[in-house]
Design an enzyme around this catalytic site. Structure first.
Site, PDB file in Angstrom:
ATOM      1  CB  CYS A 109      -0.945   0.000   1.198  1.00  0.00           C
ATOM      2  SG  CYS A 109      -1.967  -1.467   1.257  1.00  0.00           S
ATOM      3  CG  HIS A 246      -2.976   3.168   2.460  1.00  0.00           C
ATOM      4  ND1 HIS A 246      -3.707   2.819   1.341  1.00  0.00           N
ATOM      5  CD2 HIS A 246      -2.948   2.060   3.247  1.00  0.00           C
ATOM      6  CE1 HIS A 246      -4.089   1.565   1.452  1.00  0.00           C
ATOM      7  NE2 HIS A 246      -3.658   1.074   2.596  1.00  0.00           N
ATOM      8  CG  ASN A 276      -6.762  -0.991   1.834  1.00  0.00           C
ATOM      9  OD1 ASN A 276      -6.080  -0.528   0.924  1.00  0.00           O
ATOM     10  ND2 ASN A 276      -6.236  -1.530   2.916  1.00  0.00           N
TER      11      ASN A 276
HETATM   12  N1  ACO Z   1     -18.017  -9.295   9.719  1.00  0.00           N
HETATM   13  C1  ACO Z   1     -18.409  -9.699  10.936  1.00  0.00           C
HETATM   14  N2  ACO Z   1     -17.561 -10.186  11.849  1.00  0.00           N
HETATM   15  C2  ACO Z   1     -16.264 -10.276  11.517  1.00  0.00           C
HETATM   16  C3  ACO Z   1     -15.793  -9.881  10.259  1.00  0.00           C
HETATM   17  C4  ACO Z   1     -16.723  -9.376   9.317  1.00  0.00           C
HETATM   18  N3  ACO Z   1     -16.382  -8.980   8.095  1.00  0.00           N
HETATM   19  N4  ACO Z   1     -14.458 -10.088  10.220  1.00  0.00           N
HETATM   20  C5  ACO Z   1     -14.106 -10.581  11.403  1.00  0.00           C
HETATM   21  N5  ACO Z   1     -15.203 -10.710  12.187  1.00  0.00           N
HETATM   22  C6  ACO Z   1     -15.263 -11.201  13.550  1.00  0.00           C
HETATM   23  C7  ACO Z   1     -14.147 -12.139  13.894  1.00  0.00           C
HETATM   24  O1  ACO Z   1     -14.445 -13.442  13.477  1.00  0.00           O
HETATM   25  C8  ACO Z   1     -14.084 -12.006  15.387  1.00  0.00           C
HETATM   26  O2  ACO Z   1     -15.090 -12.790  15.944  1.00  0.00           O
HETATM   27  P1  ACO Z   1     -14.829 -13.626  17.308  1.00  0.00           P
HETATM   28  O3  ACO Z   1     -14.494 -12.577  18.329  1.00  0.00           O
HETATM   29  O4  ACO Z   1     -16.143 -14.296  17.520  1.00  0.00           O
HETATM   30  O5  ACO Z   1     -13.691 -14.523  16.986  1.00  0.00           O
HETATM   31  C9  ACO Z   1     -14.468 -10.555  15.634  1.00  0.00           C
HETATM   32  O6  ACO Z   1     -15.123 -10.100  14.442  1.00  0.00           O
HETATM   33  C10 ACO Z   1     -13.279  -9.664  15.910  1.00  0.00           C
HETATM   34  O7  ACO Z   1     -12.320  -9.905  14.923  1.00  0.00           O
HETATM   35  P2  ACO Z   1     -10.989  -9.113  14.928  1.00  0.00           P
HETATM   36  O8  ACO Z   1     -10.159  -9.527  13.763  1.00  0.00           O
HETATM   37  O9  ACO Z   1     -10.383  -9.198  16.306  1.00  0.00           O
HETATM   38  O10 ACO Z   1     -11.527  -7.653  14.661  1.00  0.00           O
HETATM   39  P3  ACO Z   1     -10.825  -6.292  14.956  1.00  0.00           P
HETATM   40  O11 ACO Z   1     -11.677  -5.564  15.933  1.00  0.00           O
HETATM   41  O12 ACO Z   1      -9.380  -6.417  15.212  1.00  0.00           O
HETATM   42  O13 ACO Z   1     -11.015  -5.586  13.559  1.00  0.00           O
HETATM   43  C11 ACO Z   1      -9.747  -4.984  11.601  1.00  0.00           C
HETATM   44  C12 ACO Z   1     -10.429  -6.114  12.371  1.00  0.00           C
HETATM   45  C13 ACO Z   1     -10.792  -3.981  11.170  1.00  0.00           C
HETATM   46  C14 ACO Z   1      -9.094  -5.539  10.349  1.00  0.00           C
HETATM   47  C15 ACO Z   1      -8.739  -4.351  12.554  1.00  0.00           C
HETATM   48  O14 ACO Z   1      -7.838  -5.298  13.033  1.00  0.00           O
HETATM   49  C16 ACO Z   1      -7.978  -3.239  11.938  1.00  0.00           C
HETATM   50  O15 ACO Z   1      -8.456  -2.130  11.886  1.00  0.00           O
HETATM   51  N6  ACO Z   1      -6.749  -3.513  11.471  1.00  0.00           N
HETATM   52  C17 ACO Z   1      -5.948  -2.565  10.780  1.00  0.00           C
HETATM   53  C18 ACO Z   1      -5.435  -3.180   9.581  1.00  0.00           C
HETATM   54  C19 ACO Z   1      -6.177  -2.785   8.354  1.00  0.00           C
HETATM   55  O16 ACO Z   1      -6.959  -1.893   8.278  1.00  0.00           O
HETATM   56  N7  ACO Z   1      -5.798  -3.476   7.305  1.00  0.00           N
HETATM   57  C20 ACO Z   1      -6.250  -3.174   6.021  1.00  0.00           C
HETATM   58  C21 ACO Z   1      -5.313  -3.706   5.025  1.00  0.00           C
HETATM   59  S1  ACO Z   1      -3.653  -3.415   5.401  1.00  0.00           S
HETATM   60  C22 ACO Z   1      -3.180  -1.942   4.820  1.00  0.00           C
HETATM   61  O17 ACO Z   1      -3.781  -1.370   3.977  1.00  0.00           O
HETATM   62  C23 ACO Z   1      -1.961  -1.353   5.365  1.00  0.00           C
END
Ligand code: ACO
Length: 321
Positions: A109, A246, A276
């Site tokens: 990215c 980004h 993204n």
């Molecule tokens: N819909 C519903 N539930 C979901 C989904 C979805 N699409 N995806 C995951 N879940 C569930 C999981 O299964 C988990 O359930 P559980 O607790 O029963 O096991 C729960 O939601 C929490 O999952 P986490 O992965 O812990 O969710 P988190 O709160 O960490 O959010 C996210 C995930 C949004 C990706 C977060 O980690 C984040 O903001 N990361 C930053 C990285 C990012 O944005 N990456 C994008 C690409 S990288 C880049 O561009 C640099």
């Protein structure tokens, strides 16, 4: 260098969070509250090449530059249509940019920032005068549509910029990499497979992400990279009109704004509509901001990318077009 023209292209098909909720176990509420994403454009007929050619054509028109005038094309992508020939060579051919040297680079990215930095360095040698810099992705083919934790995040699209060696619009550039953290965000290529090391039938690999690790990396690294770029450019943060980051996640952008003590109004976003788009997100956002008439000559803008590698890049530009 200075920017002469910008263009972007998005697939026709728009997929909302509600559309996704009909085909997988997710919801608009989950996606929107955790990421800020509402819709994304998904390629159906489009390809990384076709979107790049469309974005590049618009950027050339905006710049008033002919394809023959280009002597350099650098495309940043992790999702080209071919491993070879490169995306940049395909774009060169489609545009008829017969005088250009063309190649790709991959920095996840951060790709557009890395391509811009590379083009700037080439222009500074005096050997090249006008460059086309592209960020383009079709990430919809790189994600596992059975993995709701990643497939809802990404979209497809392309952005392009025509830049000239004349001008002093790039005030500073900061880049960095941390390969040790790379497995937080990965997608395997083909494994070794030949007559001496024969594997069974192979399946494609898809994007894997440790979301929390990536989040931590982004909120710690981006404010530092932006502050360094500002210091290098000797531009006080108050003078920055916009920070074009980004578009990974609204929570990352909010956290960066908070850590830099800057209001969210200075952080335009388009992730609500585009999701993204990896290397394409910064040039698409720059195009959006320009189309809205938000940039005037002399305005100072920070661009910042961060992502797979891990990699990051940030620069301060003075708008001169
Ligand atoms: N819909 C519903 N539930 C979901 C989904 C979805 N699409 N995806 C995951 N879940 C569930 C999981 O299964 C988990 O359930 P559980 O607790 O029963 O096991 C729960 O939601 C929490 O999952 P986490 O992965 O812990 O969710 P988190 O709160 O960490 O959010 C996210 C995930 C949004 C990706 C977060 O980690 C984040 O903001 N990361 C930053 C990285 C990012 O944005 N990456 C994008 C690409 S990288 C880049 O561009 C640099």
């Amino acid at each position: 260098m200075k920017f002469l023209g910008i263009g972007s292209a998005l697939p026709k098909k728009v997929v909302s969070n509600d559309d996704l909720a009909q085909v997988m176990d997710t919801s608009d509420e989950w996606i929107r509250s955790r990421t800020g994403i509402g819709t994304r454009h998904i390629a159906v007929e489009e390809t990384t090449t076709s979107m790049s050619v469309e974005a590049a054509g618009k950027a050339l028109k905006d710049a008033g530059v002919s394809a023959e005038e280009l002597d350099l094309i650098i495309a940043a992508t992790v999702s080209p249509d071919y491993i070879f020939p490169t995306l940049a060579c395909e774009v060169q051919s489609a545009l008829g940019a017969v005088n250009a040297t063309a190649f790709d680079l991959g920095a996840g990215c951060s790709g557009f920032l890395f391509a811009l930095a590379t083009a700037d360095a080439y222009l500074r040698t005096g050997r090249f005068k006008k460059a086309l810099v592209i960020g383009a992705e079709t990430l919809s083919k790189m994600v596992d549509w059975e993995d709701r934790s990643t497939c809802v995040l990404f979209g497809d699209g392309a952005g392009a910029a025509v830049i000239s060696a004349e001008g002093n619009g790039l005030l500073s550039m900061v880049q960095g990499s941390d390969g040790a953290g790379g497995m937080a965000l990965s997608c395997k290529n083909r494994p070794v497979n030949n007559i001496y090391h024969k594997l069974g039938p192979q399946q494609y690999s898809f994007t894997q992400m440790n979301g929390r690790e990536v989040y931590k990396f982004a909120v710690q690294t981006v404010p530092k990279a932006v502050s360094e770029a500002l210091e290098k450019a000797q531009v006080p943060i108050e003078e920055v009109k916009y920070f074009l980051l980004h578009q990974a996640n609204i929570r990352i952008i909010e956290s960066v704004a908070k850590r830099l003590h800057q209001p969210m109004e200075k952080f335009p976003t388009n992730l609500e509509k585009c999701g993204n788009v990896s290397a394409a997100s910064v040039p698409i956002l720059l195009d959006d901001v320009l189309k809205q008439g938000l940039l005037q000559k002399g305005d100072k803008v920070v661009l910042a990318g961060f992502g797979a590698g891990l990699t990051w890049g940030s620069c301060v530009i003075e708008w001169q077009a």
